[in-house]
Scaffold this motif. Sequence first.
Motif, mmCIF file in Angstrom:
data_model
loop_
_atom_site.group_PDB
_atom_site.id
_atom_site.type_symbol
_atom_site.label_atom_id
_atom_site.label_comp_id
_atom_site.label_asym_id
_atom_site.label_seq_id
_atom_site.Cartn_x
_atom_site.Cartn_y
_atom_site.Cartn_z
ATOM 1 N N ARG A 41 0.936 -1.179 -0.100
ATOM 2 C CA ARG A 41 0.039 -0.059 -0.040
ATOM 3 C C ARG A 41 0.682 1.216 0.002
ATOM 4 N N THR A 89 1.203 5.154 0.991
ATOM 5 C CA THR A 89 0.630 6.476 1.963
ATOM 6 C C THR A 89 1.213 7.716 1.330
ATOM 7 N N ARG A 109 -3.696 16.186 4.285
ATOM 8 C CA ARG A 109 -4.422 14.901 4.140
ATOM 9 C C ARG A 109 -3.229 13.719 4.024
ATOM 10 N N ALA A 117 -3.538 9.989 2.989
ATOM 11 C CA ALA A 117 -4.331 9.118 2.177
ATOM 12 C C ALA A 117 -3.632 7.867 1.998
ATOM 13 N N TYR A 177 -3.424 4.259 -0.315
ATOM 14 C CA TYR A 177 -3.900 3.818 -1.702
ATOM 15 C C TYR A 177 -3.479 2.204 -1.992
ATOM 16 N N GLU A 184 -8.235 4.643 -3.421
ATOM 17 C CA GLU A 184 -8.257 5.159 -2.156
ATOM 18 C C GLU A 184 -9.013 4.019 -1.028
ATOM 19 N N LEU A 185 -8.235 3.705 -0.018
ATOM 20 C CA LEU A 185 -8.719 2.969 1.098
ATOM 21 C C LEU A 185 -9.176 3.829 1.880
ATOM 22 N N SER A 186 -8.575 4.704 2.459
ATOM 23 C CA SER A 186 -8.805 5.642 3.639
ATOM 24 C C SER A 186 -7.762 6.797 3.478
ATOM 25 N N HIS A 187 -8.531 7.728 4.406
ATOM 26 C CA HIS A 187 -7.558 9.038 4.555
ATOM 27 C C HIS A 187 -8.078 9.805 6.005
ATOM 28 N N THR A 188 -7.196 10.450 6.323
ATOM 29 C CA THR A 188 -7.323 11.368 7.442
ATOM 30 C C THR A 188 -6.816 12.731 7.268
#
Length: 249
Positions: A176, A178, A197, A199, A201, A210-214
């Motif tokens: 993955r 980042t 951000r 994120a 991927y 995109e799997l997630s982001h903060t």
Amino acid sequence: MRRKLVPVVALSMACLLTVTTACSTGNRKKRNRSADRTAGTAAKRDDVDATPATTRATPTPRRTGDQLTCLELRDTRVGSRKVHYRGYAAPLRLTDGRWADRDGTTVELQRPCAVGDLDGDGAGDAIGVVRLDGGGTGRFFTLAAWRNVRGEPDYLAQVDLGDRTPVESVSVRDGRATVIYLTRPAGGPMAELSIRRTAVYQLRGATLAELSHTDARVTDASDDGDTADSGTTPDSPDSPTRKRRPRSR
């Protein structure tokens, strides 16, 4: 009469024995010569078979396990026949990290880059950032992945990060990627870069999903989409907007 026949018979027997012995000896010599020729031929064949084994060129091993380097991306292709970069039908060849069109459009490889296995084949792939500048105010950032094919980068997948969204860092771990980049709230002014951000991927076909982001707030960022200061969050002890409590005496 009988006395004359005995010597004749004896002489005939002697001649027959001599001829038989000579023929037998000749056959043995022929067999020996034949055996010698066979052995000599076998020895020669062994020599012929052994020679190529020692002089035959060793095939070049496949380089699928080699790591790509970020430096190699500076002279590679952006886009492919299957994965079009920004609507370009043909791949764009970078030269020292840059491509330019006659109309003034430029495509440049950005500094953030990382190497790691993205497709699970054990070879080190590369992921980087490409920026397109059309000459106006827009600067469009794309996260791009190159697959390792025998030690050479092959454009594999991409994802659009948006207009004026500079990337600060890229890393790869456990298949993955980042990515940390600056952006803005939905509907916010383009000049505002108030969100940092992070994120994650993952490679899915010809795209980076995109799997997630903060998101975290930033207090200082440039408005041109090229560079940005790291800034601090409002809750950080070192934030200039955080009020200091009076010390107790």
